[in-house]
Design an enzyme around this catalytic site. Structure first.
Site, PDB file in Angstrom:
ATOM      1  N   LEU A   1      -1.898  -2.938  -6.607  1.00  0.00           N
ATOM      2  CA  LEU A   1      -1.934  -1.642  -5.917  1.00  0.00           C
ATOM      3  C   LEU A   1      -1.140  -0.628  -6.735  1.00  0.00           C
ATOM      4  CD1 LEU A   1      -1.523  -2.428  -2.118  1.00  0.00           C
ATOM      5  CD2 LEU A   1      -3.560  -2.490  -3.538  1.00  0.00           C
TER       6      LEU A   1
ATOM      7  N   ASP B   1       6.356  -2.707 -11.761  1.00  0.00           N
ATOM      8  CA  ASP B   1       7.035  -1.938 -12.811  1.00  0.00           C
ATOM      9  C   ASP B   1       8.205  -2.769 -13.343  1.00  0.00           C
ATOM     10  OD1 ASP B   1       5.514   0.587 -12.655  1.00  0.00           O
ATOM     11  OD2 ASP B   1       6.244   0.559 -10.610  1.00  0.00           O
TER      12      ASP B   1
ATOM     13  N   HIS C   1       0.949   3.539  -0.767  1.00  0.00           N
ATOM     14  CA  HIS C   1      -0.034   2.490  -0.469  1.00  0.00           C
ATOM     15  C   HIS C   1       0.719   1.285   0.094  1.00  0.00           C
ATOM     16  CE1 HIS C   1       1.499   0.766  -4.135  1.00  0.00           C
ATOM     17  NE2 HIS C   1       1.085   1.802  -4.847  1.00  0.00           N
TER      18      HIS C   1
ATOM     19  N   GLY D   1       1.719  -1.339  -1.187  1.00  0.00           N
ATOM     20  CA  GLY D   1       2.818  -1.810  -2.035  1.00  0.00           C
ATOM     21  C   GLY D   1       4.110  -1.090  -1.663  1.00  0.00           C
ATOM     22  N   HIS D   2       4.028   0.249  -1.501  1.00  0.00           N
ATOM     23  CA  HIS D   2       5.223   0.999  -1.094  1.00  0.00           C
ATOM     24  C   HIS D   2       5.671   0.563   0.304  1.00  0.00           C
ATOM     25  CE1 HIS D   2       3.306   4.117  -3.844  1.00  0.00           C
ATOM     26  NE2 HIS D   2       4.503   3.973  -4.371  1.00  0.00           N
TER      27      HIS D   2
ATOM     28  N   ALA E   1       1.946   9.340  -2.562  1.00  0.00           N
ATOM     29  CA  ALA E   1       0.631   8.680  -2.578  1.00  0.00           C
ATOM     30  C   ALA E   1       0.838   7.216  -2.169  1.00  0.00           C
ATOM     31  CB  ALA E   1      -0.053   8.804  -3.934  1.00  0.00           C
TER      32      ALA E   1
ATOM     33  N   GLY F   1       9.308  -2.285  -6.959  1.00  0.00           N
ATOM     34  CA  GLY F   1       8.197  -3.231  -7.063  1.00  0.00           C
ATOM     35  C   GLY F   1       8.209  -3.966  -8.393  1.00  0.00           C
TER      36      GLY F   1
ATOM     37  N   ARG G   1      -2.237   5.338  -8.828  1.00  0.00           N
ATOM     38  CA  ARG G   1      -3.218   5.789  -9.823  1.00  0.00           C
ATOM     39  C   ARG G   1      -4.621   5.244  -9.549  1.00  0.00           C
ATOM     40  NH1 ARG G   1       1.386   5.624 -13.370  1.00  0.00           N
ATOM     41  NH2 ARG G   1       1.586   7.656 -14.373  1.00  0.00           N
TER      42      ARG G   1
HETATM   43  O1  PAF Z   1       8.327   3.691  -9.640  1.00  0.00           O
HETATM   44  C1  PAF Z   1       8.261   4.910  -9.341  1.00  0.00           C
HETATM   45  O2  PAF Z   1       7.462   5.334  -8.495  1.00  0.00           O
HETATM   46  C2  PAF Z   1       9.162   5.897 -10.038  1.00  0.00           C
HETATM   47  O3  PAF Z   1       9.352   5.546 -11.376  1.00  0.00           O
HETATM   48  C3  PAF Z   1      10.514   6.084  -9.327  1.00  0.00           C
HETATM   49  C4  PAF Z   1      11.332   4.793  -9.328  1.00  0.00           C
HETATM   50  C5  PAF Z   1      10.273   6.544  -7.892  1.00  0.00           C
HETATM   51  C6  PAF Z   1      11.338   7.146 -10.036  1.00  0.00           C
HETATM   52  O4  PAF Z   1      10.694   8.377 -10.042  1.00  0.00           O
END
Ligand code: PAF
Length: 299
Positions: free
Chosen positions: A196, A162, A46, A48-49, A44, A159, A199
């Site tokens: 971002l 988290d 966005h 940010g990724h 999913a 990121g 969810r």
């Molecule tokens: O941050 C995330 O999307 C997840 O916790 C990760 C690091 C991909 C591990 O499943």
């Protein structure tokens, strides 16, 4: 540090589904000492990724993105079931920014046997996210360790949103002597400040409008702290604002020292602080944080 530049239009995204396919694809690159960046995701994707991917492409000659909704890091089965999945769109986005490899394993490829491992991170997992999501960081540590072993990247990109996950992963790398560098990329935000997150896709338009209160509250908390006000009073005021916002239910609002992830209630000179929040908006759990230091606001 050598920086690599610019997307190469001729890159063809190689889609890999098995651990052995990943190892075969990366073997010639490792044999010729090419640098590999890893961007672990649950899909999913966005902006940010994509920012993590862009950073990886800047610091590495080849980038591997992983897409795997890791069941063992969810402590809520509804959250796992409803986690957005949109593989075709994800692949389009990865092709558009010339990613080299994407690893999309089945659950049985990653967990052919029931997982018996347990990681203990002490205080780090009893606080904030850890206390509200028991077992979450154990699940994250297991999948991230597996991906580090399978891919053996030179750097891995995560990121700042988290933040506690970053602290756990840095501890994991230190304690297990993984030979790689963890790079933390600042949170990308919507124009109204909402961080971002995959969810966010589950919010109604009303929920989406209300969700901006999370960033408002943490920036107001930071500004008041920097004016010298008392943290407990600031937090009470923030809670009133959150309570008054429809469909928002606060889980926690805490201040920590960023590097140690240690809760504090007064500013410590010379340290970077983070105000961390988790709240449900229409029953969808969102998190955010803001970093600053008393002497020099860095966010
Ligand atoms: O941050 C995330 O999307 C997840 O916790 C990760 C690091 C991909 C591990 O499943």
């Amino acid at each position: 540090m050598h920086l690599f530049c610019c997307t190469n239009a001729l890159v063809v995204l190689e889609i890999l589904h098995t651990i052995s396919a990943v190892r075969s694809a990366l073997k010639p690159l490792k044999a010729t000492h090419k640098t590999i960046g890893l961007v672990p995701t649950m899909g999913a994707l966005h902006e940010g990724h994509l920012e993590l991917v862009k950073k990886s492409k800047l610091y590495s000659e080849f980038t591997v993105v992983t897409i795997f909704v890791n069941p063992i890091q969810f402590n809520n089965s509804e959250d796992l079931e409803k986690y957005p999945r949109q593989l075709e769109k994800d692949l389009e986005k990865l092709r558009a920014i010339s990613v080299d490899f994407v690893f999309i394993p089945e659950i049985s490829e990653i967990y052919p046997h029931p997982v018996g491992l347990t990681f203990q991170f002490g205080d780090l997992e009893n606080l904030l996210e850890g206390s509200f999501r028991p077992g979450h960081f154990n699940g994250v540590a297991i999948i991230v360790s597996k991906l580090f072993h399978i891919i053996q990247p030179d750097s891995a990109f995560f990121g700042q949103k988290d933040l506690q996950q970053v602290a756990v992963i840095k501890r994991l790398v230190r304690d297990l002597s993984f030979d790689l560098e963890i790079k933390v990329v600042p949170t990308m935000r919507e124009p109204d400040g909402l961080a971002l997150s995959s969810r966010n896709l589950r919010l109604s338009s009303e929920g989406r409008k209300n969700a901006k209160v999370l960033f408002e509250v943490i920036t107001e908390c930071r500004d008041e702290l920097l004016k010298g006000e008392n943290w407990f009073q600031i937090r009470e005021k923030a809670k009133l604002k959150l309570d008054a916002t429809p469909s928002v239910k606060l889980e926690y609002l805490e201040m920590v020292l960023t590097d140690e992830f240690k809760p504090v209630d007064v500013l410590v000179p010379g340290e970077s602080h983070s105000i961390c929040i988790a709240a449900f908006v229409e029953n969808i759990r969102l998190i955010d944080n803001i970093n600053f230091s008393p002497e020099n606001n860095i966010n």
